[in-house]
Motif scaffolding. Structure first.
Motif, PDB file in Angstrom:
ATOM      1  N   GLY A  49      43.815 -54.081  62.059  1.00 27.87           N
ATOM      2  CA  GLY A  49      43.081 -52.867  62.326  1.00 27.87           C
ATOM      3  C   GLY A  49      42.242 -52.872  63.582  1.00 27.87           C
ATOM      4  N   CYS A  50      41.547 -53.966  63.861  1.00 31.04           N
ATOM      5  CA  CYS A  50      40.626 -53.974  64.996  1.00 31.04           C
ATOM      6  C   CYS A  50      41.348 -53.987  66.336  1.00 31.04           C
ATOM      7  N   ALA A  57      45.664 -51.264  56.405  1.00 35.10           N
ATOM      8  CA  ALA A  57      44.282 -51.685  56.662  1.00 35.10           C
ATOM      9  C   ALA A  57      44.144 -53.192  56.468  1.00 35.10           C
ATOM     10  N   THR A  58      43.348 -53.817  57.335  1.00 34.25           N
ATOM     11  CA  THR A  58      43.094 -55.264  57.249  1.00 34.25           C
ATOM     12  C   THR A  58      41.585 -55.505  57.335  1.00 34.25           C
ATOM     13  N   PRO A  59      40.820 -55.056  56.358  1.00 37.33           N
ATOM     14  CA  PRO A  59      39.356 -55.115  56.466  1.00 37.33           C
ATOM     15  C   PRO A  59      38.778 -56.520  56.539  1.00 37.33           C
ATOM     16  N   HIS A  60      39.404 -57.466  55.868  1.00 41.08           N
ATOM     17  CA  HIS A  60      38.826 -58.819  55.844  1.00 41.08           C
ATOM     18  C   HIS A  60      39.039 -59.532  57.169  1.00 41.08           C
ATOM     19  N   ASP A  62      39.475 -57.906  60.027  1.00 44.13           N
ATOM     20  CA  ASP A  62      38.625 -57.152  60.954  1.00 44.13           C
ATOM     21  C   ASP A  62      37.166 -57.591  60.878  1.00 44.13           C
ATOM     22  N   ALA A  63      36.735 -58.043  59.709  1.00 43.99           N
ATOM     23  CA  ALA A  63      35.342 -58.462  59.539  1.00 43.99           C
ATOM     24  C   ALA A  63      34.998 -59.664  60.406  1.00 43.99           C
ATOM     25  N   THR A  66      33.970 -58.098  63.555  1.00 44.03           N
ATOM     26  CA  THR A  66      32.664 -57.473  63.385  1.00 44.03           C
ATOM     27  C   THR A  66      31.554 -58.510  63.454  1.00 44.03           C
ATOM     28  N   SER A 259      48.894 -57.184  53.810  1.00 41.34           N
ATOM     29  CA  SER A 259      47.785 -57.013  52.878  1.00 41.34           C
ATOM     30  C   SER A 259      47.483 -58.305  52.139  1.00 41.34           C
ATOM     31  N   ASP A 262      45.667 -60.518  54.495  1.00 44.25           N
ATOM     32  CA  ASP A 262      44.288 -60.070  54.656  1.00 44.25           C
ATOM     33  C   ASP A 262      43.431 -60.452  53.458  1.00 44.25           C
TER      34      ASP A 262
END
Length: 457
Positions: A49-50, A57-60, A62-63, A66, A259, A262
């Motif tokens: 994602g980033c 979505a790959t929030p972990h 991407d974190a 961040t 997923s 991630d």
């Protein structure tokens, strides 16, 4: 007890402080950091994602960006697997060693030399607990394996790929080096390979925390390398007669594989937090080369096996909360072999004869971006590439191109006719560098013969 901390958080913080007091000194006299190096397999530049990912979505993952720094100009040492892994481990151009000429490594006649100076070996000498969880792919017996090359523990596969459920190459005779290994013995563990690797990585982090020993964990996932199997695809996979590469697969399946990857990264980060280790832990996430059939490499072009940007430019994230400001974006040009000198510098360790650069200062914001000149060769289709500043010279099948990556990272506007002096300079730099490297047996690099303007589809 601080009212802002619950009992678990307080115990974790106390354990981390006690552990830090007993550690050797790292950079600037601080306690040495834990190092978690997460490498995906065949991950496209924009699969997460980033970097603008559009698949899932790959929030972990991407974190990590961040919390730390996202590199926009990071490269793999090769457009295929084994040579990059060799460069990562040794901090040198892979073409200095015979196995680096195998692109990719498919035969058992070469491997990592027994006397190779490696990143895990130097970190082990510096007091680190070292572990490889995941893919090795740097030679099979009788050549040294992970446990002979500086890793104190190994859990994963020795070869280039495996079915995510059987952990074998389906439809092929089972060889001694096939399958999932725990140390030197084949493991009987059952499950989806990405999840099994995550389980072991979490366990290794817990063991290191309890032992109060700094950790170097190489977590080299096989995902999202083919076969195209998500966590729910066991029934489909078991019906196949062999591992399907150019058959089967879909964006939906690829999204499921991403997923799963991630979620695994999220569990690893949670394990660090739970052990009170997150602040003084370096976490790096990257890929061994560019993307494959279902990958997203936008806005680049090219894929695995090509020296176009899409085949060698990779996502690369680094967090170190104690030293790196959150939400940083860096245009520092970096390559796989840089991590050996960089991480050793962070640990305060010495040793090694590096082609890679120590990028600790620019990545932690203590120095400006460092200029780089990088070189690639790839035997398939007679490919060479040079990046010097923002200029890139590229040759594929005798066709030449010169691109200003500052304004044309998609490699569409060939400037070779307008800037012949720059092209000539980069070709000369390649010739001088190439003289110091091992050569292919067929002498494939006569880069002035038959050159012509590069055609672009």
């Amino acid at each position: 007890m601080n009212e802002g901390l619950n009992r678990r958080q307080w115990l974790g913080a106390a354990a981390a402080l006690a552990a830090a007091a007993s550690l050797p000194a790292g950079a600037a006299g601080r306690p040495v950091p834990n190092i978690i190096f997460i490498m995906a397999d065949d991950l496209g530049h924009a699969d997460i994602g980033c970097y603008g990912g559009r698949i899932v979505a790959t929030p972990h993952i991407d974190a990590i960006a961040t919390a730390g720094v996202r590199l926009t100009q990071a490269y793999a040492n090769s457009c295929v697997c084994s040579p990059t892994r060799l460069a990562l481990l040794t901090g040198r151009y892979q073409y200095r060693l015979p196995m680096g000429l195998e692109e990719p490594l498919v035969r058992a006649r070469v491997g990592l030399p027994a006397d190779a100076v490696t990143l895990p070996r130097l970190l082990a000498d510096h007091g680190y607990r070292t572990a490889l969880v995941g893919k090795w792919h740097l030679g099979e017996a009788p050549f040294p394996g992970p446990l002979d090359s500086g890793y104190q523990s190994f859990y994963g596969i020795q070869k280039g790929g495996a079915d995510y459920f059987t952990h074998l190459a389906q439809g092929q005779p089972v060889k001694e080096e096939d399958g999932l290994f725990d140390g030197r013995e084949r493991s009987g563990d059952i499950g989806y390979l990405t999840d099994l690797l995550t389980d072991r990585a979490v366990a290794v982090i817990g063991q290191a925390a309890r032992a109060r020993q700094p950790l170097f964990l190489s977590l080299h996932y096989t995902a999202p390398h083919w076969p195209w199997e998500g966590p729910e695809d066991e029934a489909v996979a078991s019906s196949l007669k062999d591992i399907r590469h150019y058959e089967g697969g879909s964006l939906k399946t690829y999204a499921a594989m991403l997923s799963s990857l991630d979620r695994g990264v999220g569990r690893v980060m949670a394990a660090l937090r739970g052990a009170g280790l997150e602040g003084n832990s370096i976490v790096i996430f990257t890929s061994d080369n560019g993307g494959e059939r279902f990958s997203d490499v936008w806005p680049l072009i090219g894929m695995k096996g090509e020296l176009l940007e899409g085949g060698i430019r990779v996502p690369c994230l680094m967090s170190w909360p104690d030293r790196i400001a959150p939400g940083t974006v860096s245009r520092q040009v970096a390559i796989s072999m840089d991590w050996a000198p960089t991480l050793l510098a962070a640990a305060g360790a010495v040793g090694g004869d590096w082609d890679g650069a120590n990028l600790l200062a620019p990545l932690t914001g203590r120095a400006p971006v460092r200029p780089r000149t990088l070189f690639w060769r790839h035997k398939h289709n007679d490919q060479i590439a040079v990046r010097h500043g923002d200029w890139k010279y590229l040759r594929i099948k005798g066709r030449e191109g010169l691109f200003d990556l500052a304004v044309d990272e998609r490699e569409r506007a060939n400037r070779i006719a307008e800037e012949p002096a720059i092209a000539a300079d980069l070709k000369q730099r390649f010739a001088q560098w190439n003289e110091g490297m091992l050569q292919y047996a067929d002498g494939n690099y006569s880069y002035d013969a038959g050159a012509q303007a590069m055609d672009r589809p």
